[in-house]
Motif scaffolding. Structure first.
Motif, PDB file in Angstrom:
ATOM      1  N   PHE A   1       0.797  -1.090  -0.209  1.00 28.33           N
ATOM      2  CA  PHE A   1       0.016   0.009   0.059  1.00 28.33           C
ATOM      3  C   PHE A   1       0.912   1.308  -0.016  1.00 28.33           C
ATOM      4  O   PHE A   1       1.656   1.330   0.747  1.00 28.33           O
ATOM      5  CB  PHE A   1      -0.741  -0.056   1.379  1.00 28.33           C
ATOM      6  N   PRO A   2       0.629   2.252  -0.832  1.00 24.05           N
ATOM      7  CA  PRO A   2       1.325   3.400  -0.898  1.00 24.05           C
ATOM      8  C   PRO A   2       1.494   4.525   0.421  1.00 24.05           C
ATOM      9  O   PRO A   2       0.323   4.516   0.580  1.00 24.05           O
ATOM     10  CB  PRO A   2       1.119   3.858  -2.359  1.00 24.05           C
ATOM     11  N   PHE A   3       2.230   4.792   0.640  1.00 26.73           N
ATOM     12  CA  PHE A   3       2.364   5.842   1.786  1.00 26.73           C
ATOM     13  C   PHE A   3       1.635   5.196   3.108  1.00 26.73           C
ATOM     14  O   PHE A   3       0.838   6.072   3.704  1.00 26.73           O
ATOM     15  CB  PHE A   3       1.793   7.145   1.345  1.00 26.73           C
ATOM     16  N   TYR A   4       1.713   4.093   3.406  1.00 27.56           N
ATOM     17  CA  TYR A   4       1.281   3.338   4.348  1.00 27.56           C
ATOM     18  C   TYR A   4       1.493   3.742   5.731  1.00 27.56           C
ATOM     19  O   TYR A   4       0.707   4.220   6.556  1.00 27.56           O
ATOM     20  CB  TYR A   4       1.459   1.903   4.358  1.00 27.56           C
ATOM     21  N   TYR A   5       3.052   3.946   5.981  1.00 30.24           N
ATOM     22  CA  TYR A   5       3.326   4.544   7.153  1.00 30.24           C
ATOM     23  C   TYR A   5       3.174   5.961   7.443  1.00 30.24           C
ATOM     24  O   TYR A   5       3.008   6.512   8.472  1.00 30.24           O
ATOM     25  CB  TYR A   5       4.876   3.953   7.448  1.00 30.24           C
ATOM     26  N   GLU A   6       3.203   6.535   6.412  1.00 31.05           N
ATOM     27  CA  GLU A   6       2.980   8.307   6.313  1.00 31.05           C
ATOM     28  C   GLU A   6       1.397   8.280   6.828  1.00 31.05           C
ATOM     29  O   GLU A   6       1.254   9.237   7.794  1.00 31.05           O
ATOM     30  CB  GLU A   6       3.030   8.854   5.037  1.00 31.05           C
ATOM     31  N   ILE A   7       0.558   7.435   6.326  1.00 29.90           N
ATOM     32  CA  ILE A   7      -1.033   7.670   6.615  1.00 29.90           C
ATOM     33  C   ILE A   7      -1.056   7.332   8.289  1.00 29.90           C
ATOM     34  O   ILE A   7      -1.754   7.818   9.001  1.00 29.90           O
ATOM     35  CB  ILE A   7      -1.635   6.562   5.774  1.00 29.90           C
ATOM     36  N   LYS A   8      -0.318   6.128   8.657  1.00 29.01           N
ATOM     37  CA  LYS A   8      -0.452   5.886  10.226  1.00 29.01           C
ATOM     38  C   LYS A   8       0.019   7.028  11.067  1.00 29.01           C
ATOM     39  O   LYS A   8      -0.340   7.085  12.069  1.00 29.01           O
ATOM     40  CB  LYS A   8       0.425   4.500  10.357  1.00 29.01           C
ATOM     41  N   ILE A   9       1.128   7.603  10.410  1.00 31.34           N
ATOM     42  CA  ILE A   9       1.815   8.747  11.472  1.00 31.34           C
ATOM     43  C   ILE A   9       0.728   9.859  11.527  1.00 31.34           C
ATOM     44  O   ILE A   9       0.558  10.365  12.535  1.00 31.34           O
ATOM     45  CB  ILE A   9       2.869   9.026  10.790  1.00 31.34           C
ATOM     46  N   ILE A  10       0.053  10.180  10.305  1.00 31.77           N
ATOM     47  CA  ILE A  10      -0.892  11.457  10.302  1.00 31.77           C
ATOM     48  C   ILE A  10      -2.168  10.891  11.175  1.00 31.77           C
ATOM     49  O   ILE A  10      -2.601  11.745  11.621  1.00 31.77           O
ATOM     50  CB  ILE A  10      -1.197  11.600   8.736  1.00 31.77           C
ATOM     51  N   LEU A  11      -2.507   9.447  11.055  1.00 29.65           N
ATOM     52  CA  LEU A  11      -3.572   9.281  11.816  1.00 29.65           C
ATOM     53  C   LEU A  11      -3.281   9.143  13.321  1.00 29.65           C
ATOM     54  O   LEU A  11      -4.289   9.775  13.911  1.00 29.65           O
ATOM     55  CB  LEU A  11      -3.949   7.801  11.622  1.00 29.65           C
ATOM     56  N   VAL A  12      -2.169   8.769  13.854  1.00 29.59           N
ATOM     57  CA  VAL A  12      -1.832   9.007  15.086  1.00 29.59           C
ATOM     58  C   VAL A  12      -1.831  10.638  15.739  1.00 29.59           C
ATOM     59  O   VAL A  12      -2.502  10.700  16.683  1.00 29.59           O
ATOM     60  CB  VAL A  12      -0.510   8.255  15.467  1.00 29.59           C
ATOM     61  N   LEU A  13      -1.257  11.321  14.863  1.00 28.16           N
ATOM     62  CA  LEU A  13      -1.376  12.722  15.176  1.00 28.16           C
ATOM     63  C   LEU A  13      -2.732  13.414  15.083  1.00 28.16           C
ATOM     64  O   LEU A  13      -3.187  14.045  15.915  1.00 28.16           O
ATOM     65  CB  LEU A  13      -0.548  13.719  14.146  1.00 28.16           C
ATOM     66  N   TRP A  14      -3.838  12.806  14.241  1.00 21.44           N
ATOM     67  CA  TRP A  14      -4.924  13.232  14.238  1.00 21.44           C
ATOM     68  C   TRP A  14      -5.929  12.789  15.410  1.00 21.44           C
ATOM     69  O   TRP A  14      -6.567  13.552  16.182  1.00 21.44           O
ATOM     70  CB  TRP A  14      -5.525  12.687  13.119  1.00 21.44           C
ATOM     71  N   LEU A  15      -5.286  11.572  15.938  1.00 18.81           N
ATOM     72  CA  LEU A  15      -6.066  10.992  17.079  1.00 18.81           C
ATOM     73  C   LEU A  15      -5.572  11.896  18.359  1.00 18.81           C
ATOM     74  O   LEU A  15      -6.361  12.160  19.209  1.00 18.81           O
ATOM     75  CB  LEU A  15      -5.693   9.831  17.545  1.00 18.81           C
ATOM     76  N   LEU A  16      -4.437  12.207  18.499  1.00 16.05           N
ATOM     77  CA  LEU A  16      -3.835  12.713  19.484  1.00 16.05           C
ATOM     78  C   LEU A  16      -4.093  14.234  19.778  1.00 16.05           C
ATOM     79  O   LEU A  16      -4.104  14.905  20.926  1.00 16.05           O
ATOM     80  CB  LEU A  16      -2.039  12.524  19.550  1.00 16.05           C
ATOM     81  N   SER A  17      -4.004  14.944  18.446  1.00 17.05           N
ATOM     82  CA  SER A  17      -4.036  16.614  18.461  1.00 17.05           C
ATOM     83  C   SER A  17      -5.126  17.167  19.083  1.00 17.05           C
ATOM     84  O   SER A  17      -6.212  16.633  18.940  1.00 17.05           O
ATOM     85  CB  SER A  17      -3.814  16.954  17.117  1.00 17.05           C
ATOM     86  N   PRO A  18      -5.004  18.023  20.260  1.00 21.96           N
ATOM     87  CA  PRO A  18      -6.227  18.787  20.776  1.00 21.96           C
ATOM     88  C   PRO A  18      -6.928  19.541  19.671  1.00 21.96           C
ATOM     89  O   PRO A  18      -8.046  20.093  19.792  1.00 21.96           O
ATOM     90  CB  PRO A  18      -5.431  19.348  21.591  1.00 21.96           C
ATOM     91  N   ALA A  19      -6.214  20.024  18.499  1.00 18.60           N
ATOM     92  CA  ALA A  19      -6.809  20.585  17.697  1.00 18.60           C
ATOM     93  C   ALA A  19      -7.763  19.918  16.742  1.00 18.60           C
ATOM     94  O   ALA A  19      -9.038  20.565  16.283  1.00 18.60           O
ATOM     95  CB  ALA A  19      -5.736  21.454  16.605  1.00 18.60           C
ATOM     96  N   THR A  20      -7.596  18.670  16.290  1.00 19.42           N
ATOM     97  CA  THR A  20      -8.440  17.970  15.612  1.00 19.42           C
ATOM     98  C   THR A  20      -9.443  17.014  16.293  1.00 19.42           C
ATOM     99  O   THR A  20     -10.526  16.677  16.133  1.00 19.42           O
ATOM    100  CB  THR A  20      -7.604  17.007  14.724  1.00 19.42           C
ATOM    101  N   LYS A  21      -9.116  16.578  17.453  1.00 21.22           N
ATOM    102  CA  LYS A  21      -9.759  16.014  18.531  1.00 21.22           C
ATOM    103  C   LYS A  21     -10.418  14.687  18.068  1.00 21.22           C
ATOM    104  O   LYS A  21     -11.466  14.079  18.018  1.00 21.22           O
ATOM    105  CB  LYS A  21     -10.785  16.716  19.245  1.00 21.22           C
ATOM    106  N   GLY A  22      -9.205  14.019  17.152  1.00 19.20           N
ATOM    107  CA  GLY A  22      -9.914  12.642  16.405  1.00 19.20           C
ATOM    108  C   GLY A  22     -10.401  11.616  17.168  1.00 19.20           C
ATOM    109  O   GLY A  22     -11.215  11.058  16.692  1.00 19.20           O
ATOM    110  N   SER A  23      -9.670  11.281  18.357  1.00 26.09           N
ATOM    111  CA  SER A  23     -10.005  10.224  19.132  1.00 26.09           C
ATOM    112  C   SER A  23     -11.440  10.459  19.857  1.00 26.09           C
ATOM    113  O   SER A  23     -12.396   9.551  19.755  1.00 26.09           O
ATOM    114  CB  SER A  23      -9.092  10.113  20.328  1.00 26.09           C
ATOM    115  N   SER A  24     -11.644  11.907  20.166  1.00 23.03           N
ATOM    116  CA  SER A  24     -13.006  12.041  20.831  1.00 23.03           C
ATOM    117  C   SER A  24     -14.196  12.131  19.511  1.00 23.03           C
ATOM    118  O   SER A  24     -15.476  11.490  19.852  1.00 23.03           O
ATOM    119  CB  SER A  24     -13.130  13.379  21.260  1.00 23.03           C
TER     120      SER A  24
END
Length: 232
Positions: free
Chosen positions: A134-157
């Protein structure tokens, strides 16, 4: 003789004192160097045009994931990023929420840990089937972890409130029943296996003891002259 001994003692004491003074001076010099390095690092970070925020570190991690070889990203970059930003930082933030008894922060990090646990379960399978093609697989996972963690995006919530919580609420009774049944069956299975193991070990020990007694009896009978002559 006494004067020479006193002179030697004074000389040795002086050498020891000189060595201690030299070690103390080296320690003081090392502390000054560390303090100077810390101050220089702080001034360097303060003068940076871009602050070292969570978003900037995430952008840097994505850039490195694109530039570095895929094997190095898989072995080194993503595991370190996931450990630091996906586990250690949220763990410390959770500790702060518990220590300060901040209910809002406590609930936020509890939602994060539930979503992150599901993310960990999902990536266990996606790593096997998608990581090698899958292209850019680990880049997508890094972005996803940031999205879950960041208080600006509130991805996990967002994920928890829209998907995880409703799904768990609908299946909560079934999950509790399955867990209770699995716990009961597991307890019974452990007891059953333990009983079979004890019975098997007892049987083996008894058979070994009987064979040993039979062999010892045959040896004693063969050593008896009357018994051996009866076969002649």
């Amino acid at each position: 003789m006494e004067i020479e001994n006193e002179h030697l003692l004074i000389t040795r004491t002086k050498r020891i004192d000189d060595n201690r003074i030299e070690e103390d001076l080296q320690i003081i010099a090392l502390r000054r160097k560390l303090k100077h390095l810390t101050n220089w690092t702080q001034r360097f970070v303060d003068r940076l045009p871009v602050r070292m925020t969570l978003s900037n570190l995430g952008i840097l991690a994505v850039f490195l994931a694109i530039v570095l070889p895929k094997s190095l990203t898989y072995i080194l970059l993503y595991p370190i990023f996931r450990l630091v930003f996906g586990t250690l930082y949220p763990a410390y933030a959770s500790y702060k929420a518990v220590r300060t008894q901040n209910v809002k922060e406590y609930v936020k990090w509890m939602m994060y840990w539930i979503v992150f646990a599901l993310f960990t379960c999902a990536e266990t399978f996606t790593d096997v089937f998608f990581s090698f093609w899958f292209p850019f697989y680990y880049e997508i996972k890094i972005i996803l972890v940031l999205w879950l963690l960041s208080p600006a995006t509130k991805g996990s919530s967002i994920l928890y409130r829209r998907f995880v919580h409703p799904a768990l609420t609908r299946r909560e009774a079934e999950i509790d029943e399955a867990l209770a049944r699995a716990t009961e069956q597991g307890y019974k299975a452990v007891l059953h296996l333990g009983t079979r193991g004890v019975n098997y070990a007892t049987t083996v020990l008894m058979q070994t003891a009987i064979k040993t007694l039979d062999m010892r009896g045959e040896e004693l009978l063969c050593r008896s002259p009357n018994f051996c002559l009866s076969f002649v």
